[in-house]
Structure formats: structure tokens, C-alpha cells
Design a protein around this motif. Structure first.
Motif, short mmCIF file in Angstrom:
data_model
loop_
_atom_site.label_atom_id
_atom_site.label_comp_id
_atom_site.label_asym_id
_atom_site.label_seq_id
_atom_site.Cartn_x
_atom_site.Cartn_y
_atom_site.Cartn_z
N SER A 9 0.85 -1.18 0.00
CA SER A 9 0.00 0.00 0.00
C SER A 9 0.88 1.23 0.00
CB SER A 9 -0.90 0.00 1.24
OG SER A 9 -1.74 1.13 1.25
N ILE A 23 0.82 -0.73 -7.47
CA ILE A 23 0.81 -1.68 -8.57
C ILE A 23 2.19 -1.78 -9.22
CG2 ILE A 23 -0.01 -0.08 -10.34
CD1 ILE A 23 -1.21 -3.69 -9.95
N VAL A 41 -2.82 -6.23 -2.19
CA VAL A 41 -2.51 -4.89 -2.68
C VAL A 41 -3.66 -3.94 -2.36
CG1 VAL A 41 -3.40 -5.24 -5.02
CG2 VAL A 41 -1.60 -3.57 -4.63
N ASP A 42 -3.29 -2.72 -2.03
CA ASP A 42 -4.25 -1.68 -1.68
C ASP A 42 -3.88 -0.41 -2.43
OD1 ASP A 42 -6.26 -0.30 -0.18
OD2 ASP A 42 -4.67 0.53 1.07
N ILE A 45 -7.39 0.44 -6.83
CA ILE A 45 -8.25 -0.63 -7.36
C ILE A 45 -9.66 -0.04 -7.51
CG2 ILE A 45 -9.17 -2.95 -7.02
CD1 ILE A 45 -6.11 -2.86 -7.37
N ASP A 50 -8.52 -3.44 -12.93
CA ASP A 50 -7.49 -3.18 -11.94
C ASP A 50 -7.22 -4.42 -11.09
OD1 ASP A 50 -7.21 -0.51 -12.75
OD2 ASP A 50 -8.67 0.21 -11.27
N VAL A 51 -8.29 -5.14 -10.73
CA VAL A 51 -8.13 -6.38 -9.97
C VAL A 51 -7.32 -7.38 -10.79
CG1 VAL A 51 -9.33 -8.36 -8.95
CG2 VAL A 51 -10.25 -6.05 -8.64
N ALA A 54 -3.68 -6.40 -10.89
CA ALA A 54 -3.02 -6.66 -9.62
C ALA A 54 -2.74 -8.15 -9.44
CB ALA A 54 -3.86 -6.14 -8.46
N ALA A 59 -0.35 -10.18 -6.84
CA ALA A 59 -1.19 -10.12 -5.64
C ALA A 59 -2.05 -11.37 -5.53
CB ALA A 59 -2.09 -8.89 -5.68
N CYS A 62 -7.06 -8.25 -3.54
CA CYS A 62 -7.07 -6.79 -3.57
C CYS A 62 -7.96 -6.26 -2.47
CB CYS A 62 -7.62 -6.30 -4.92
SG CYS A 62 -6.65 -6.79 -6.33
N VAL A 64 -10.42 -3.31 -1.53
CA VAL A 64 -11.24 -2.41 -2.36
C VAL A 64 -12.07 -1.47 -1.49
CG1 VAL A 64 -11.27 -3.91 -4.38
CG2 VAL A 64 -12.99 -4.22 -2.61
#
Length: 115
Positions: A9, A23, A41-42, A45, A50-51, A54, A59, A62, A64
Motif C-alpha cells: 500500500s 501496482i 494490494v491496496d 483498485i 485493476d483487480v 493486480a 497479488a 485486492c 477495495v
């Protein structure tokens, strides 16, 4: 250090000019930790694409929060459910367009490599 998971993050990106996005950092972190820990991952997203990006970058999942907060503001609990379902549908479409039928099959080969 014994961690079971790591969250990538970069909330400081909003205040620090020139920092690396979550990312962008993800592949190097995945290479560093391997499969020893779960990698989440943060940040950034906002769509199913995007998901997928990642997941393809390493990742396992995610976070969200933004989608959930927007859904909550728009429609309470039902809005959160709807926001998550929208992300899921967008991910399904992205996977189909890439010829992927299940999430574990998403990998780095589904990313456009920089020239």
C-alpha cells in the motif's frame, strides 16, 4: 520476520511527489517474497481490470475500500454488495477477454510488457 501476509500500500503517494505506486511495486515485492507469504494490494483498485492487473502482477487479493465506501454512501449495505458484484463482473469480463477461465490462471503473461 514470520509474517503470514504483506499488504502493499502506498497511501503516501497522495502527498509525496514521485513515489512508486502500489501496482508498480508489486512485481518486485512478489519476486522478493516468493510464495512464502500472502500478498495483498491496496490503492488504485477501481475496476475489475485493476483487480486483474493486480493479480497478474503477483497479488493474491485486492483491498477495495474505495468501492465499498462509495457503495455504502450510495445505498448502504446493499450498495456495498452491488459495488463488489460490479467489480466481480468486470473481472469476469476482463478474464474472458484474455482467455482466462479461473482466477488462479491469471499471471504475468496477461500483462503487456513494457518495451
Amino acid at each position: 520476520m514470520g509474517a503470514d501476509a504483506v499488504v502493499v500500500s502506498n497511501h503516501g503517494d497522495r502527498q509525496l511527489d514521485g513515489t512508486c505506486s502500489s501496482i508498480a511495486a508489486l512485481p518486485r515485492i512478489r519476486d522478493s517474497v516468493g510464495d512464502r507469504v500472502e500478498l495483498l494490494v491496496d490503492g488504485g483498485i477501481r475496476s475489475g481490470q485493476d483487480v486483474m492487473r493486480a493479480l497478474a502482477s503477483g497479488a493474491r487479493a485486492c483491498l477495495v475500500g474505495r468501492a465499498a465506501v462509495y457503495g455504502l454512501a450510495a445505498g448502504g449495505e446493499a450498495g456495498v454488495t452491488r459495488a463488489i458484484r460490479i467489480l466481480g463482473r468486470e473481472l469476469d469480463v476482463s478474464m474472458a477477454l484474455c482467455g482466462v477461465s479461473d482466477v488462479p490462471a491469471i499471471g504475468p503473461d496477461h500483462l503487456l510488457a513494457p518495451e
